[in-house]
Write an enzyme that holds these catalytic residues in place. Structure first.
Site, mmCIF file in Angstrom:
data_model
loop_
_atom_site.group_PDB
_atom_site.id
_atom_site.type_symbol
_atom_site.label_atom_id
_atom_site.label_comp_id
_atom_site.label_asym_id
_atom_site.label_seq_id
_atom_site.Cartn_x
_atom_site.Cartn_y
_atom_site.Cartn_z
ATOM 1 N N LYS A 74 0.854 -1.202 0.000
ATOM 2 C CA LYS A 74 0.000 0.000 0.000
ATOM 3 C C LYS A 74 0.887 1.248 0.000
ATOM 4 O O LYS A 74 1.860 1.313 0.767
ATOM 5 C CB LYS A 74 -0.898 -0.021 1.238
ATOM 6 C CG LYS A 74 -1.889 1.125 1.317
ATOM 7 C CD LYS A 74 -2.782 0.979 2.552
ATOM 8 C CE LYS A 74 -3.827 2.061 2.644
ATOM 9 N NZ LYS A 74 -4.688 1.895 3.833
ATOM 10 N N SER A 78 -9.721 1.825 3.195
ATOM 11 C CA SER A 78 -8.878 2.621 2.328
ATOM 12 C C SER A 78 -7.877 1.789 1.536
ATOM 13 O O SER A 78 -7.340 2.270 0.539
ATOM 14 C CB SER A 78 -8.105 3.657 3.153
ATOM 15 O OG SER A 78 -7.204 3.025 4.031
ATOM 16 N N SER A 94 -9.851 -0.553 7.364
ATOM 17 C CA SER A 94 -9.291 -0.382 6.013
ATOM 18 C C SER A 94 -8.625 -1.612 5.426
ATOM 19 O O SER A 94 -8.241 -1.597 4.250
ATOM 20 C CB SER A 94 -8.293 0.782 6.000
ATOM 21 O OG SER A 94 -8.968 2.004 6.031
#
Lengths: 472, 97
Positions: free
Chosen positions: A75, A150, A174
């Site tokens: 990420k 997210s 997330s």
């Protein structure tokens, strides 16, 4: 295509010359290009192909690390030295970190292949991956829908076979929520289990780093590598890291609690039914299932959004255009440089949260909001402490609905926040949670089931996930 | 509790952010919607509850104060939007008047 179920099978195939690591990595790189419309990656590291021959050699001569040849996406909120770190924000568009996050370094040291950095909501704030300076990520299961957020890019990349596994971060759901929306496994570890060094801070007392994968064995394997105390993160915990892999199959008859507050109004009926089918299955396997109470659940979203926006407003104060990141051209004096750089560099959701956080910390409102929310955080934590006296695990839905349409909730931030109802509590209490994919609804959209355990009890969490992994 | 547009302007100033008129309107109504939702917390009596600032409560961790190498100056300046040879460069802070 991929002809292995998990990483240990992949290693065996490589040893037996039935799989070439170079072809495997080429497959992923091609697949990323073929699926570029998903927008799952911010950056792809094509030159990772060059590592394949030396790692393949290591696998064959027995000197390889635990993750040798596992293709992992990161990420884009985690730092990798000499690679861009944008947090999907214009304010960091050209930023190149000078060091590597501990969690990523541990993957590299274990001979994993880092294939790229995944798209996400800006600074990990969002539940749909629509708040990204790189554009929205599409759900590979249904491209008109969000992948969740997210860590939407990390989830979509795993679901669409654009890597073997990925790292995401979970501050209020997330990892678990996008795992649920994309139909894969995603684990949020106990707060402090994994070092946050090199993770761009959103809400420091909530942030955790964890893996996504298509099977439980790989989740356990990656977790075993990234866990552990790190002198560079004073909140990482000095405790032994259990051998998550060998303990996977040590299944005992755990006591499982169903909190009635998580099955109340607002939960989609198909999700409700799918979960109760699994509950029946567990009962038949001899597990003791009881109804429990987590009475402060309805206050979790309020406490969560007050505390995390407060922490975010402090953490994001460092982005001022002075030492790194975007600096506005309108910089006549120092104050204007700060204000213009921040106003031009941050997206709307970031500004909204900085505003809310600044408000709840401002003089006159601190006690009414921030301190009040900290007290409610203790009440929520005590709910879990009491529950774990009676049960080993807590089983709930991960999300109240399956993946929603792109654009459906963007005009109503509060409605978007309310979708986090089942996931924020684990972060308030610092406990681990996992999403287990348990099927699909009538529209073919994945349904997720969440299991939570007491702090530092990921072993129990993973072994119950393994039951479903094996029954697939 | 609710916030007025004037208060939102003040918060923006504290947060070093600037908004256009229509953005201010929008933020004021959105913040009010969120604040009226979180007012729910006032249903709870927390008089005798200790605030919890960290989910894993622990004591301070101390380490020896040893000198160790850290990031080189040139490395640290690499991401600077503006710089001199040795320093970050920002707009003038003090004006002679």
């Amino acid at each position: 295509m991929l002809n292995y179920k998990n990483h240990s099978e992949k290693i065996s195939l490589i040893k037996e010359d039935k799989l070439s690591l170079r072809e495997n990595v080429s497959f992923f790189l091609d697949n990323i290009k073929r699926n570029s419309n998903l927008n799952a990656y911010n950056f792809v590291f094509d030159d990772c192909l060059m590592q394949t021959s030396s790692i393949e050699q290591k696998i064959k001569n027995g000197s390889a690390g635990k993750l040798a040849g596992m293709v992992i996406a990161i990420k884009d909120v985690l730092a990798i030295k000499q690679q861009p770190l944008t947090c999907s924000s214009n304010i960091l568009r050209d930023f190149i970190p000078t060091y590597t996050a501990t969690a990523v370094q541990k993957l590299i040291d274990a001979d994993a292949i880092i294939i790229g950095k995944t798209n996400c909501d800006e600074f990990a704030m969002g539940s749909s991956n629509e708040n990204s300076a790189f554009g929205a990520v599409l759900n590979p299961v249904d491209k008109s829908r969000v992948p969740g957020g997210s860590s939407g890019g990390s989830a979509a990349a795993v679901a669409a076979s654009l890597c073997d596994a990925s790292l995401g971060t979970d501050t209020g759901g997330s990892i678990r929520q996008p795992a649920a929306f994309c139909g894969i496994y995603g684990l949020k570890p106990t707060y402090g289990r994994v070092s946050r060094y090199g993770l761009t801070a959103f809400a420091s007392s909530f942030d955790t780093i964890g893996p996504f994968a298509r099977n439980v064995e790989d989740i356990a394997l990656v977790l075993s590598v990234i866990s552990g105390y790190d002198e560079k993160d004073s909140t990482s915990f000095r405790t032994d890291v259990p051998d998550f892999i060998t303990k996977l199959n040590s299944i005992k008859k755990f006591r499982i609690g169903l909190p009635k507050e998580y099955f109340a109004e607002g939960l989609n009926e198909e999700i409700h039914n799918a979960i109760f089918e699994k509950v029946e299955y567990l009962k038949k396997q001899g597990f003791e299932i009881t109804e429990i109470e987590l009475p402060h659940t309805e206050y979790s979203i309020s406490a969560y959004y007050i505390l995390t926006t407060a922490e975010a407003s402090s953490n994001l104060a460092r982005f001022d255009g002075a030492r790194y990141g975007f600096r506005s051209k309108e910089d006549k004096n120092l104050l204007n440089m700060y204000v213009n750089s921040r106003s031009e560099g941050f997206g709307n959701e970031i500004k909204r949260r900085i505003m809310l956080g600044t408000y709840v910390l401002s003089s006159g409102y601190y006690d009414a909001y921030y301190r009040k929310a900290q007290k409610v955080r203790r009440l929520l934590k005590q709910d879990f402490d009491k529950a774990f006296e009676k049960v080993d695990l807590i089983l709930t839905p991960t999300t109240p609905t399956t993946a929603f349409k792109i654009g459906e909730k963007t005009s109503d931030p509060l409605e978007m926040y309310l979708g986090d109802i089942y996931t924020t509590s684990a972060n308030l209490a610092g406990i681990p949670g996992i999403n287990i994919p348990i099927g699909k609804d009538k529209q073919g959209l994945p349904i997720g089931m969440q299991v939570m355990a007491n702090q530092f009890d990921e072993v129990t969490l993973l072994s119950v996930a393994q039951i479903f992994n094996l029954s697939e | 509790m609710s916030v007025t547009r004037k208060e939102v302007e003040y918060i923006a100033q504290l947060a070093r952010l600037r908004f256009k008129d229509e953005e201010l309107e929008n933020f004021t109504s959105q913040l009010n919607e969120i604040l009226s939702y979180v007012d729910k917390l006032n249903e709870l009596d927390t008089e005798n509850v200790e605030p919890l600032s960290h989910p894993v409560e622990e004591f301070n961790k101390f380490r020896d104060d040893e000198l160790k190498p850290s990031i080189e100056r040139e490395e640290a300046l690499k991401n600077a939007p503006d710089r001199t040879d040795e320093f970050f460069k920002v707009p003038k802070v003090i004006n002679k008047e």
